[in-house]
Enzyme design. Structure first.
Site, mmCIF file in Angstrom:
data_model
loop_
_atom_site.group_PDB
_atom_site.id
_atom_site.type_symbol
_atom_site.label_atom_id
_atom_site.label_comp_id
_atom_site.label_asym_id
_atom_site.label_seq_id
_atom_site.Cartn_x
_atom_site.Cartn_y
_atom_site.Cartn_z
ATOM 1 N N ASN A 96 0.861 -1.180 0.000
ATOM 2 C CA ASN A 96 0.000 0.000 0.000
ATOM 3 C C ASN A 96 0.898 1.230 0.000
ATOM 4 O OD1 ASN A 96 -2.366 -1.595 0.212
ATOM 5 N ND2 ASN A 96 -2.124 -1.710 2.435
ATOM 6 N N HIS A 109 6.573 -1.309 3.636
ATOM 7 C CA HIS A 109 6.432 -2.703 4.055
ATOM 8 C C HIS A 109 5.693 -3.504 3.005
ATOM 9 C CE1 HIS A 109 3.190 -0.236 5.702
ATOM 10 N NE2 HIS A 109 2.385 -1.281 5.527
HETATM 11 P P1 5GP Z 1 -0.619 -0.595 5.728
HETATM 12 O O1 5GP Z 1 -2.087 -0.272 5.763
HETATM 13 O O2 5GP Z 1 0.221 0.588 6.165
HETATM 14 O O3 5GP Z 1 -0.175 -1.179 4.407
HETATM 15 O O4 5GP Z 1 -0.420 -1.780 6.739
HETATM 16 C C1 5GP Z 1 0.042 -1.646 8.055
HETATM 17 C C2 5GP Z 1 -0.062 -3.006 8.696
HETATM 18 O O5 5GP Z 1 0.666 -2.990 9.911
HETATM 19 C C3 5GP Z 1 -1.482 -3.430 9.034
HETATM 20 O O6 5GP Z 1 -1.786 -4.672 8.415
HETATM 21 C C4 5GP Z 1 -1.475 -3.544 10.560
HETATM 22 O O7 5GP Z 1 -2.268 -4.615 11.041
HETATM 23 C C5 5GP Z 1 -0.009 -3.745 10.873
HETATM 24 N N1 5GP Z 1 0.410 -3.249 12.179
HETATM 25 C C6 5GP Z 1 0.071 -2.051 12.730
HETATM 26 N N2 5GP Z 1 0.666 -1.898 13.939
HETATM 27 C C7 5GP Z 1 1.382 -3.032 14.140
HETATM 28 C C8 5GP Z 1 2.213 -3.460 15.238
HETATM 29 O O8 5GP Z 1 2.399 -2.781 16.237
HETATM 30 N N3 5GP Z 1 2.802 -4.681 15.100
HETATM 31 C C9 5GP Z 1 2.601 -5.469 13.992
HETATM 32 N N4 5GP Z 1 3.217 -6.665 13.978
HETATM 33 N N5 5GP Z 1 1.837 -5.083 12.955
HETATM 34 C C10 5GP Z 1 1.235 -3.876 13.026
#
Ligand code: 5GP
Length: 123
Positions: A96, A109
């Protein structure tokens, strides 16, 4: 609608995990990247691969990051194949990027998602 506003540069939870300020359990690490399970998995297998280099989003990557980006994909593929055994049945890789991509954490990520049949297209 969930909040997907940007976090400040260098102040992300992932950045703090890399510096040890935030507890974490890495399932893989090397000099260029780390991988860990997503805290809110969307499938039986859902892990993230992140570079140690604090690239905010894919849109900010440059030619200089070419080898690193390939490395992140190959590391995730290796984890999927060797640790999660999902390569035979297939899986999805998601990045994303930015507001419309619904990026919530501004440290690049790669999501590796599998372990069940996934739908397409998503919203
Ligand atoms: P994005 O929407 O930015 O592509 O995805 C962020 C991801 O990070 C989400 O799937 C969310 O569940 C994950 N995430 C958010 N905070 C944490 C955390 O503190 N630890 C872990 N392991 N994952 C996280």
């Amino acid at each position: 609608m969930a909040n997907n506003d940007e976090e400040a540069v260098g102040e992300t939870i992932f950045g703090r995990m890399l510096t040890g300020q935030e507890p974490s359990r890495f399932i893989y690490e090397d000099e260029q990247c780390v991988a860990f399970d997503d805290i809110n998995p969307t499938a039986p297998v859902h892990f993230l691969v992140i570079p140690r280099k604090p690239i905010r989003q894919l849109a900010d990557a440059t030619e200089e990051d070419q080898l690193l980006l390939g490395h992140l994909l190959l590391v995730g593929n290796r984890i999927a194949r060797e640790q999660k055994r999902m390569a035979a049945d297939g899986y999805r890789v998601v990045i994303n990027s930015g507001h419309n991509g619904f990026q919530t954490i501004y440290h690049l990520h790669l999501h590796f998602i599998g372990g069940r049949q996934l739908g397409w297209p998503f919203g």
